[in-house]
Motif scaffolding. Sequence first.
Motif: not given
Length: 336
Positions: A51-60, A287-291
């Motif tokens: 699944r493609f997830q943002c490297p900086n956030c807990t978000a797809w 759990a993770m947002l903007r790194g």
Amino acid sequence: LIKEPPERGRWLAPRLVKAMQATLERREQSLLFLNRRGYAPLTLCRTCGHRFQCPNCTAWMVEHRLTRRLACHHCGHAEPTPRVCPECKGEDTLVACGPGVERIADEVTALFPEAKTAVVTSDTIWSPAKAAEFVGRMEAGDIDIVVGTQLVTKGYHFPNLTLVGVVDADLGLDGGDLRAAERTFQQIRQVSGRAGRGEKPGHVFIQTHSPGAQVMQALITGDADAFYAAETDARKDAGAPPFGRYAAIVVSSEDQSCAHDTAKLVGRSAPEVEGMHVYGPAPAPLAMLRGRHRYRLLVHARRALDVQDVIRDWLGKLEWPSKVRVTVDVDPYNFL
Ligand SMILES: [Zn+2]
Ligand SMILES: [Zn+2]
């Protein structure tokens, strides 16, 4: 959607499609509302499940087909949509899951190839000039079907717009939003208000998986007073705002252990105050947002308590590393 589901791989139920057909034949305009930008909210590999997830956030990452990019709607990170799965290197194995407005627009074009369709989101209407152009085309009858996000719920008046379809009324009801029902009610009421504002009568179709939910019933009967009364009772029972107060304390840092240690320190030093409970810390839903790694404590307090004061005192006595940020949000709209 329970009794009359859309065809496989489609999102518009037969009854709504029929109504759109009839609206087209009368040369009137339709609006489909879905509060989700882009083509699909999740992209995954059908071979390996990546699944493609943002490297900086807990978000797809959300697929935007118009710009051929995957974008994070939280931090703005974007990358070109790859053709090859980064995990298993499979070619053309990536599939889009779920609909965004771009995908609904594709479905509309497939169903009604003759109709003139417009997509209205912050991606397509990014300036007042663009908005004016859209309004002009609507008024000139140069658009038959509009597919849009909440941008279209605001203030427009199109007398020839007689059909509104809410593609996914349940969308606003899940997630970390405390006032989800209220927001959904207001949003759908507002978008419904776009139908039949002129001489011609309007029709509204709401697609939902929970037609029995109070908010859906209230929308059907149009009984706002009953809805707010029921919502008020539910909140009173839960001690939710405005009858009690919630506060979220979010501890974040690029250094995960720093954030975690500080969150634990905040939790340990919570004051004992009558009528106040502290829950956590736990990893925040995002759990993770903007790194930054994020931990969250929830505070629930009686209405009479000045929870802001208590928290100010509590945090004022603590020290934490400068790379850690602690934010307090009282009566937040959501807890993400
Ligand atoms: Zn793969
Ligand atoms: Zn992001």
